[in-house]
Design an enzyme around this catalytic site. Structure first.
Site, short mmCIF file in Angstrom:
data_model
loop_
_atom_site.label_atom_id
_atom_site.label_comp_id
_atom_site.label_asym_id
_atom_site.label_seq_id
_atom_site.Cartn_x
_atom_site.Cartn_y
_atom_site.Cartn_z
N SER A 68 10.39 4.14 -3.16
CA SER A 68 9.22 3.30 -3.38
C SER A 68 9.66 1.84 -3.45
O SER A 68 10.74 1.53 -3.96
CB SER A 68 8.53 3.68 -4.69
OG SER A 68 7.50 2.75 -4.97
N SER A 69 8.81 0.97 -2.91
CA SER A 69 9.07 -0.48 -3.05
C SER A 69 8.39 -1.03 -4.29
O SER A 69 8.56 -2.22 -4.61
CB SER A 69 8.53 -1.23 -1.83
OG SER A 69 9.08 -0.72 -0.65
N ASN B 22 -1.04 4.76 -1.69
CA ASN B 22 -0.25 4.38 -0.52
C ASN B 22 -1.13 3.74 0.54
O ASN B 22 -1.31 2.53 0.53
CB ASN B 22 0.56 5.54 0.04
CG ASN B 22 1.68 5.03 0.95
OD1 ASN B 22 2.33 4.04 0.60
ND2 ASN B 22 1.91 5.66 2.08
N THR C 94 -2.84 -1.29 -2.98
CA THR C 94 -2.25 -0.81 -4.21
C THR C 94 -2.74 -1.73 -5.34
O THR C 94 -3.14 -2.85 -5.09
CB THR C 94 -0.71 -0.91 -4.05
OG1 THR C 94 -0.33 0.04 -3.07
CG2 THR C 94 0.04 -0.67 -5.33
O1 DON Z 1 5.70 3.05 -3.15
C1 DON Z 1 5.61 2.33 -2.17
O2 DON Z 1 6.47 1.56 -1.82
C2 DON Z 1 4.31 2.36 -1.40
N1 DON Z 1 3.70 3.64 -1.59
C3 DON Z 1 3.42 1.23 -1.84
C4 DON Z 1 2.16 1.16 -1.04
C5 DON Z 1 1.45 -0.13 -1.13
O3 DON Z 1 1.82 -1.03 -1.82
C6 DON Z 1 0.24 -0.21 -0.29
N2 DON Z 1 -0.58 -1.33 -0.50
N3 DON Z 1 -0.59 -2.44 -0.67
#
Ligand code: DON
Length: 283
Positions: free
Chosen positions: A163-164, A112, A92
């Protein structure tokens, strides 16, 4: 040779002495790594594309020397050519910005998983994400970040998944204080929290706060994930004796935070995570 010179730059060869044990170690290990790169990447540039920019970059070369230790030679069979990261990372993206007028943005954006759903939209030029994984597909079934969920986060039309992602702007006494964020899936919340605490509670500079070792717990699995080689054996055994399961995180880093702190004199301090290819730029 330029690659070797850059790899040995952080070492104070003069103080080690000419042809001393330490000088021989540093040069040998830098040469070992540079020649491994040469054997794979180099050839007539009229015929082969050589990733010069990466091969000479500070981030790449620091990474190459990361496993060097004065304690033990690195066997050549454990060294191969370096990893050239393409344009698409499996991470991300987060960026924090403050402009000259004091406007701040904190942006975390994601597909994601790596390459999202692996479906590429030719006409539009981007990958489709696989954000559906952030829904709870079945009660108790972990998603790709090991997070479990229940009915509240079940899939339904027009519903948004949890979402985190935690792009954060912190104000103090009504004024901009910090801009923080990071990739890292389920660990994002932890990394942002610990970075803010590092400044506010533990008095660190922005850069130190970003670089400081991190640990993470997400209820299930019931384990404190700790960045490797960052916490003392004594601390870990005390945690164990109190009943805390802990493990060195498989992914050696927890988050890659990029943050900005407004200092008391109004100047801005950027913190770019040493864990990644992050960068702080001023104006
Ligand atoms: O929104 C979320 O929590 C995840 N889709 C975040 C994904 C993520 O951070 C992947 N990579 N580092």
């Amino acid at each position: 040779m330029a690659q070797i010179m850059k790899m040995i730059e952080p070492f104070d060869l003069k103080s080690y002495g000419h042809n001393s044990l330490k000088t021989i170690q540093v040069l040998t290990e830098a040469e070992r790594r540079a020649y491994a790169d040469r054997s794979y990447f180099l050839g007539d540039p009229d015929f082969v594309e050589i990733p010069m920019k990466t091969l000479m970059s500070d981030v790449y070369l620091q990474e190459r020397m990361k496993d060097f230790s004065f304690e033990m030679a690195t066997p050549s069979d454990s060294i191969s050519f370096g990893r050239i990261v393409g344009y698409e990372s499996d991470e991300t993206t987060h960026y924090s910005i403050v402009d000259q007028f004091g406007n701040a943005v904190s942006i975390t954006t994601t597909l994601n998983g790596a390459y999202g759903s692996k479906l590429y939209v030719d006409e539009l030029g981007f990958f489709l994400n696989n954000e559906m994984d952030d829904f709870s597909s079945r009660p108790g079934e972990p998603n790709m970040f090991g997070l479990t969920g229940n009915e509240a986060n079940s899939i339904a039309p027009e519903k948004r998944m949890l979402s985190s992602m935690t792009p954060t702007i912190v104000e103090k006494d009504g004024l901009l204080f910090m801009v923080v964020g990071t990739p890292g899936g389920s660990t994002i919340i932890t990394s942002v929290l610990q970075t803010i605490l590092n400044v506010e509670e533990f008095g660190m500079t922005m850069q130190d706060a970003v670089d400081a070792p991190r640990f993470h717990h997400q209820w299930l699995p019931d384990v404190v994930m700790m960045e490797p080689n960052s916490f003392s054996e004594e601390l870990k055994s005390r945690l164990s004796s109190l009943g805390y399961n802990h493990t060195e995180n498989q992914n050696p880093v927890i988050g890659k935070v990029d943050a900005i702190l407004v200092l008391e004199n109004g100047h801005l301090e950027g913190g770019a995570d040493h864990r990644g290819d992050d960068m702080a730029i001023g104006f």
